[in-house]
Design an enzyme around this catalytic site. Sequence first.
Site, PDB file in Angstrom:
ATOM      1  N   ASP A   1       7.388  -5.468 -26.417  1.00  0.00           N
ATOM      2  CA  ASP A   1       7.747  -6.481 -25.416  1.00  0.00           C
ATOM      3  C   ASP A   1       7.410  -6.004 -24.001  1.00  0.00           C
ATOM      4  O   ASP A   1       7.345  -6.798 -23.072  1.00  0.00           O
ATOM      5  CB  ASP A   1       9.242  -6.803 -25.498  1.00  0.00           C
ATOM      6  N   GLN A  47      15.229 -10.096 -29.917  1.00  0.00           N
ATOM      7  CA  GLN A  47      15.062 -11.432 -29.367  1.00  0.00           C
ATOM      8  C   GLN A  47      16.027 -11.691 -28.216  1.00  0.00           C
ATOM      9  O   GLN A  47      17.220 -11.402 -28.304  1.00  0.00           O
ATOM     10  CB  GLN A  47      15.276 -12.488 -30.472  1.00  0.00           C
ATOM     11  N   LYS A  96       7.102 -15.806 -35.148  1.00  0.00           N
ATOM     12  CA  LYS A  96       6.578 -14.448 -35.059  1.00  0.00           C
ATOM     13  C   LYS A  96       6.387 -13.836 -36.440  1.00  0.00           C
ATOM     14  O   LYS A  96       5.360 -13.207 -36.729  1.00  0.00           O
ATOM     15  CB  LYS A  96       7.507 -13.590 -34.204  1.00  0.00           C
TER      16      LYS A  96
END
Length: 291
Positions: free
Chosen positions: A115, A92, A48
Site C-alpha cells: 500500500d 483494508q 482484489k
Amino acid sequence: MRILDGKATSAKILERCKREAEGLSVVPGLAVVIVGDDPASHAYVRNKVRTCGKLGFHSEKIELPASTKQEELVDVVHQLNADARIHGILVQSPPPKHIDESAVVLAIDPRKDVDGFHPENVAKLALDDDSGFAPCTPLGCQEILEDHGVKIEGRHVVVLGRSMIVGKSLALLLLQKGRKGNATVTVAHSRTKNIAAVSQQADILVAAIGRPHFVTPDFVREGAIVVDVGINRVDNPDSAKGYKLVGDVDFEAVSPRCEAITPVPGGIGPMTIAMLMQNTLKAARQLSSQG
C-alpha cells in the site's frame, strides 16, 4: 475531448503482471486483512482477491470481527510478516474507530507494504528510491497519463487534496526526475484561498478532494487534462442500489472544456487495483532475490 480509459490501461498492466509473474521462481502472494463488516470495504476486498486469482497470484483474505482488539490485529500482521508465501500485506482502510491505523501500518514489514504507507516507504518515495513502494492510487494516476501519451515533464500539475493516500504522494511522484515526472506541482486543499483560480492555472488538474462534483467549469481552463480520483456515492432512486458513483468532478459540465478526462467509474478505480498487483509482483521479485 477524449476519455482516459482506466479499464483499458489497467488491463494492459494486469496482462503484463501475469506474464512477468510466470517467469518468477515464486508465486506472488497477497494477504488482505479486513476488520468489520463495512459493505463497501468487503466489495473492494473481493475485487482484489478476484484479480489475484486471474493473475495466478496466491491470495489470502483474513476477515476479522469489528470487535477485534488492536493487539489482535497487530498479531495477525506479524504472522503475515513471517509467512514466506505472502509478499504483500494490505489492511483494508478504514478499520473500526477503536483501531489505531497508523500503529497497524507500522507493524507491517515495509518490504511487504504494498500500500506504500509505511514511513520507510514514504521516505523512499521522497528520496527517489525505487526499492520502495508508492501508494497505488497515485501510481495509477501517473500510469494512466503515460499510457495515453500525456506528457508530464514541464507541465504544471495542480493536485486538489493533500492526503498521504493521494495528494502528497502524487506530488512526490510527479516531482521525481525521469520520464514519468519532472512536473511543476501545486498542491491545493481546503485552506487554499481562491482555489478555483489556482486550479485554472493547471495543465493537468487532479481532483482528490472526496466531495462529489466539487470541481466545476470555473476550476478548469480550456484544453486542460483532468484526472478525477474521487469515488462518491450519491442518492439515485432510479438505481436498483439506490445510489450511483460520481467523481469529485462534475463530468458533464467540465468535460467539454477538457483535452482529456478520466471517467468515474472506469478511470482511476481500475488503475488502483492494477497498481496493487504491480506492487505485489515487485515485492515478490525483491523478496525472492533477497533469499
